[in-house]
Design an enzyme around this catalytic site. Structure first.
Site, PDB file in Angstrom:
ATOM      1  N   LYS A  60       0.822  -1.209   0.000  1.00  0.00           N
ATOM      2  CA  LYS A  60       0.000   0.000   0.000  1.00  0.00           C
ATOM      3  C   LYS A  60       0.863   1.270   0.000  1.00  0.00           C
ATOM      4  O   LYS A  60       0.619   2.187  -0.775  1.00  0.00           O
ATOM      5  CB  LYS A  60      -0.932   0.037   1.225  1.00  0.00           C
ATOM      6  CG  LYS A  60      -1.921  -1.118   1.284  1.00  0.00           C
ATOM      7  CD  LYS A  60      -2.838  -1.019   2.489  1.00  0.00           C
ATOM      8  CE  LYS A  60      -2.113  -1.052   3.821  1.00  0.00           C
ATOM      9  NZ  LYS A  60      -1.363  -2.319   4.082  1.00  0.00           N
ATOM     10  N   ARG A  67      -9.524   0.957   9.123  1.00  0.00           N
ATOM     11  CA  ARG A  67      -8.952  -0.329   9.481  1.00  0.00           C
ATOM     12  C   ARG A  67      -9.986  -1.256  10.124  1.00  0.00           C
ATOM     13  O   ARG A  67      -9.670  -2.392  10.434  1.00  0.00           O
ATOM     14  CB  ARG A  67      -7.897  -0.039  10.509  1.00  0.00           C
ATOM     15  CG  ARG A  67      -6.480  -0.505  10.531  1.00  0.00           C
ATOM     16  CD  ARG A  67      -5.637  -0.820   9.464  1.00  0.00           C
ATOM     17  NE  ARG A  67      -4.321  -1.231   9.911  1.00  0.00           N
ATOM     18  CZ  ARG A  67      -3.193  -0.617   9.578  1.00  0.00           C
ATOM     19  NH1 ARG A  67      -3.206   0.445   8.823  1.00  0.00           N
ATOM     20  NH2 ARG A  67      -2.041  -1.094   9.993  1.00  0.00           N
ATOM     21  N   ARG A  87      11.536  -5.631   4.924  1.00  0.00           N
ATOM     22  CA  ARG A  87      11.292  -4.201   4.681  1.00  0.00           C
ATOM     23  C   ARG A  87      12.284  -3.339   5.451  1.00  0.00           C
ATOM     24  O   ARG A  87      12.616  -3.621   6.601  1.00  0.00           O
ATOM     25  CB  ARG A  87       9.869  -3.836   5.102  1.00  0.00           C
ATOM     26  CG  ARG A  87       9.595  -2.328   5.018  1.00  0.00           C
ATOM     27  CD  ARG A  87       8.138  -2.000   4.952  1.00  0.00           C
ATOM     28  NE  ARG A  87       7.407  -2.405   6.136  1.00  0.00           N
ATOM     29  CZ  ARG A  87       6.070  -2.320   6.248  1.00  0.00           C
ATOM     30  NH1 ARG A  87       5.347  -1.859   5.244  1.00  0.00           N
ATOM     31  NH2 ARG A  87       5.473  -2.706   7.344  1.00  0.00           N
ATOM     32  N   ARG A  89      11.477  -1.447  11.046  1.00  0.00           N
ATOM     33  CA  ARG A  89      10.424  -1.104  12.000  1.00  0.00           C
ATOM     34  C   ARG A  89      10.332  -2.177  13.076  1.00  0.00           C
ATOM     35  O   ARG A  89      10.436  -3.357  12.783  1.00  0.00           O
ATOM     36  CB  ARG A  89       9.078  -0.975  11.277  1.00  0.00           C
ATOM     37  CG  ARG A  89       8.890   0.342  10.573  1.00  0.00           C
ATOM     38  CD  ARG A  89       7.706   0.347   9.634  1.00  0.00           C
ATOM     39  NE  ARG A  89       6.477  -0.156  10.216  1.00  0.00           N
ATOM     40  CZ  ARG A  89       5.298  -0.193   9.579  1.00  0.00           C
ATOM     41  NH1 ARG A  89       5.222   0.259   8.325  1.00  0.00           N
ATOM     42  NH2 ARG A  89       4.228  -0.664  10.158  1.00  0.00           N
ATOM     43  N   ARG A 105      -0.126  -8.831  13.493  1.00  0.00           N
ATOM     44  CA  ARG A 105      -0.726  -7.831  12.605  1.00  0.00           C
ATOM     45  C   ARG A 105      -1.556  -8.490  11.512  1.00  0.00           C
ATOM     46  O   ARG A 105      -2.602  -7.969  11.121  1.00  0.00           O
ATOM     47  CB  ARG A 105       0.365  -6.941  12.010  1.00  0.00           C
ATOM     48  CG  ARG A 105       0.933  -5.986  13.058  1.00  0.00           C
ATOM     49  CD  ARG A 105       2.267  -5.427  12.646  1.00  0.00           C
ATOM     50  NE  ARG A 105       2.162  -4.578  11.483  1.00  0.00           N
ATOM     51  CZ  ARG A 105       3.137  -4.414  10.595  1.00  0.00           C
ATOM     52  NH1 ARG A 105       4.294  -5.047  10.729  1.00  0.00           N
ATOM     53  NH2 ARG A 105       2.966  -3.604   9.579  1.00  0.00           N
TER      54      ARG A 105
HETATM   55  P1  ADP Z   1       2.212  -1.810   3.185  1.00  0.00           P
HETATM   56  O1  ADP Z   1       2.216  -0.306   3.142  1.00  0.00           O
HETATM   57  O2  ADP Z   1       1.000  -2.410   2.545  1.00  0.00           O
HETATM   58  O3  ADP Z   1       2.479  -2.368   4.547  1.00  0.00           O
HETATM   59  P2  ADP Z   1       4.761  -1.555   1.736  1.00  0.00           P
HETATM   60  O4  ADP Z   1       4.424  -0.680   0.570  1.00  0.00           O
HETATM   61  O5  ADP Z   1       5.516  -0.961   2.856  1.00  0.00           O
HETATM   62  O6  ADP Z   1       3.420  -2.311   2.280  1.00  0.00           O
HETATM   63  O7  ADP Z   1       5.544  -2.822   1.162  1.00  0.00           O
HETATM   64  C1  ADP Z   1       5.991  -3.864   2.031  1.00  0.00           C
HETATM   65  C2  ADP Z   1       7.374  -4.336   1.591  1.00  0.00           C
HETATM   66  O8  ADP Z   1       7.256  -5.031   0.341  1.00  0.00           O
HETATM   67  C3  ADP Z   1       8.355  -3.216   1.349  1.00  0.00           C
HETATM   68  O9  ADP Z   1       9.616  -3.700   1.749  1.00  0.00           O
HETATM   69  C4  ADP Z   1       8.300  -2.974  -0.156  1.00  0.00           C
HETATM   70  O10 ADP Z   1       9.534  -2.497  -0.668  1.00  0.00           O
HETATM   71  C5  ADP Z   1       7.990  -4.365  -0.689  1.00  0.00           C
HETATM   72  N1  ADP Z   1       7.098  -4.377  -1.864  1.00  0.00           N
HETATM   73  C6  ADP Z   1       6.022  -3.567  -2.086  1.00  0.00           C
HETATM   74  N2  ADP Z   1       5.402  -3.912  -3.249  1.00  0.00           N
HETATM   75  C7  ADP Z   1       6.079  -4.984  -3.736  1.00  0.00           C
HETATM   76  C8  ADP Z   1       5.941  -5.797  -4.921  1.00  0.00           C
HETATM   77  N3  ADP Z   1       4.938  -5.605  -5.793  1.00  0.00           N
HETATM   78  N4  ADP Z   1       6.815  -6.823  -5.090  1.00  0.00           N
HETATM   79  C9  ADP Z   1       7.823  -7.041  -4.196  1.00  0.00           C
HETATM   80  N5  ADP Z   1       8.018  -6.286  -3.092  1.00  0.00           N
HETATM   81  C10 ADP Z   1       7.166  -5.282  -2.859  1.00  0.00           C
HETATM   82  P1  AMP Z   2       0.950   0.658   9.078  1.00  0.00           P
HETATM   83  O1  AMP Z   2       2.040   1.648   8.904  1.00  0.00           O
HETATM   84  O2  AMP Z   2      -0.274   0.960   8.262  1.00  0.00           O
HETATM   85  O3  AMP Z   2       1.432  -0.768   8.913  1.00  0.00           O
HETATM   86  O4  AMP Z   2       0.455   0.789  10.597  1.00  0.00           O
HETATM   87  C1  AMP Z   2       1.349   0.532  11.665  1.00  0.00           C
HETATM   88  C2  AMP Z   2       0.569   0.495  12.982  1.00  0.00           C
HETATM   89  O5  AMP Z   2      -0.034   1.775  13.225  1.00  0.00           O
HETATM   90  C3  AMP Z   2      -0.591  -0.489  13.026  1.00  0.00           C
HETATM   91  O6  AMP Z   2      -0.184  -1.810  13.354  1.00  0.00           O
HETATM   92  C4  AMP Z   2      -1.473   0.148  14.121  1.00  0.00           C
HETATM   93  O7  AMP Z   2      -0.954  -0.107  15.412  1.00  0.00           O
HETATM   94  C5  AMP Z   2      -1.308   1.630  13.829  1.00  0.00           C
HETATM   95  N1  AMP Z   2      -2.328   2.111  12.869  1.00  0.00           N
HETATM   96  C6  AMP Z   2      -2.138   2.586  11.609  1.00  0.00           C
HETATM   97  N2  AMP Z   2      -3.301   2.932  11.032  1.00  0.00           N
HETATM   98  C7  AMP Z   2      -4.264   2.676  11.951  1.00  0.00           C
HETATM   99  C8  AMP Z   2      -5.687   2.806  11.966  1.00  0.00           C
HETATM  100  N3  AMP Z   2      -6.371   3.273  10.903  1.00  0.00           N
HETATM  101  N4  AMP Z   2      -6.348   2.421  13.096  1.00  0.00           N
HETATM  102  C9  AMP Z   2      -5.700   1.956  14.172  1.00  0.00           C
HETATM  103  N5  AMP Z   2      -4.367   1.792  14.205  1.00  0.00           N
HETATM  104  C10 AMP Z   2      -3.642   2.151  13.118  1.00  0.00           C
END
Ligand code: ADP
Ligand code: AMP
Length: 222
Positions: free
Chosen positions: A14, A89, A128, A161, A172
């Site tokens: 995302k 969420r 990541r 992270r 999660r």
């Molecule tokens: P989210 O925001 O949904 O948690 P991220 O955008 O942070 O996901 O992506 C999670 C991890 O996967 C990151 O390390 C990113 O670089 C990698 N990633 C994202 N999209 C892809 C893809 N299409 N193929 C391989 N790796 C990806």
């Molecule tokens: P994310 O960066 O989206 O993976 O979110 C990291 C963490 O932030 C999550 O595991 C939650 O603890 C908190 N968080 C992010 N967005 C929300 C939301 N919309 N509602 C509640 N907690 C959130």
């Protein structure tokens, strides 16, 4: 003008796609996770509240989260749209968000739900690396930065992270299944849902999203 929600489990891509959409469509990327991490970094009251929930992989309480989003979306830069990443969420947040939109006389153009298998999600999350300064995500294998410790976009330090360690990742994913996945049906019922295959490479996922958005907005105009 484009108002979007990106839906999908942690690690599906995302944040990665939201950045591209934000650039491509000239709209702000609004990530509640990034906002909470920023608050933690600054040591604000919001940060102190959010930290314990984030660390254990649970959701930050709805009142706090909804208030934060309401305020953010009322800022000037969101007038021409936004791409929301990580909100809503759960159903309480989704319903509150519908009310916020109605109050400002606005509505969503589309909800993009990105899918991938649990194995893919775990591999993406555990590899990541995130920029401490601008929040951009990279991956040690799938999207490696030229220098493993430095963000090529802003020069910030890359780190893993806290909640990307394996135990928290499992938690999660459970929270997603239990609380967030019902939103897929919620938005399908509103006729807003577009499902995208997140198992493809980053460029291909973006291409599919663009096509889905063209379709969604073509419907609007028809
Ligand atoms: P989210 O925001 O949904 O948690 P991220 O955008 O942070 O996901 O992506 C999670 C991890 O996967 C990151 O390390 C990113 O670089 C990698 N990633 C994202 N999209 C892809 C893809 N299409 N193929 C391989 N790796 C990806
Ligand atoms: P994310 O960066 O989206 O993976 O979110 C990291 C963490 O932030 C999550 O595991 C939650 O603890 C908190 N968080 C992010 N967005 C929300 C939301 N919309 N509602 C509640 N907690 C959130």
């Amino acid at each position: 003008m484009m108002r979007l929600v990106l839906l999908g489990p942690p690690g599906v891509g995302k944040g990665t796609q939201a950045e591209r959409i934000a650039q491509g469509y000239g709209i702000p990327h609004v990530s509640t996770g990034d906002m909470f991490r920023e608050a933690v970094k600054r040591g604000t009251e919001l940060g102190r509240t959010a930290q314990e929930y984030m660390r254990s992989g649970r959701l930050v309480p709805d009142e706090v989260t909804i208030g934060l989003v309401r305020e953010r979306l009322s800022a000037d830069d969101c007038r021409n749209g936004f791409v929301l990443d990580g909100f809503p969420r759960n159903l309480v947040q989704a319903r509150a968000f519908d009310e916020v939109l109605a109050q400002i006389g606005s509505r969503l153009d589309a909800v993009i739900s990105i899918d991938a298998s649990v194995e893919t999600l775990v591999a993406r999350l555990t590899g990541r690396r995130t920029c401490r300064r601008c929040g951009t995500p990279y991956h040690v294998i799938f999207n490696p930065p030229p220098d493993p410790n430095t963000c090529p976009a802003c020069g910030g330090e890359l780190y893993q992270r806290d909640d990307d360690k394996e135990e928290t990742v499992r938690k999660r994913l459970e929270v997603y299944e239990a609380e967030t996945s019902p939103l897929v049906d919620y938005y399908r019922a509103q006729g807003l849902l577009q499902v995208i295959n997140g198992e493809q490479d980053i460029d291909k996922v973006y291409e599919d999203i663009r096509r889905a958005l063209e379709e969604a907005t073509a419907h609007d105009r028809a």
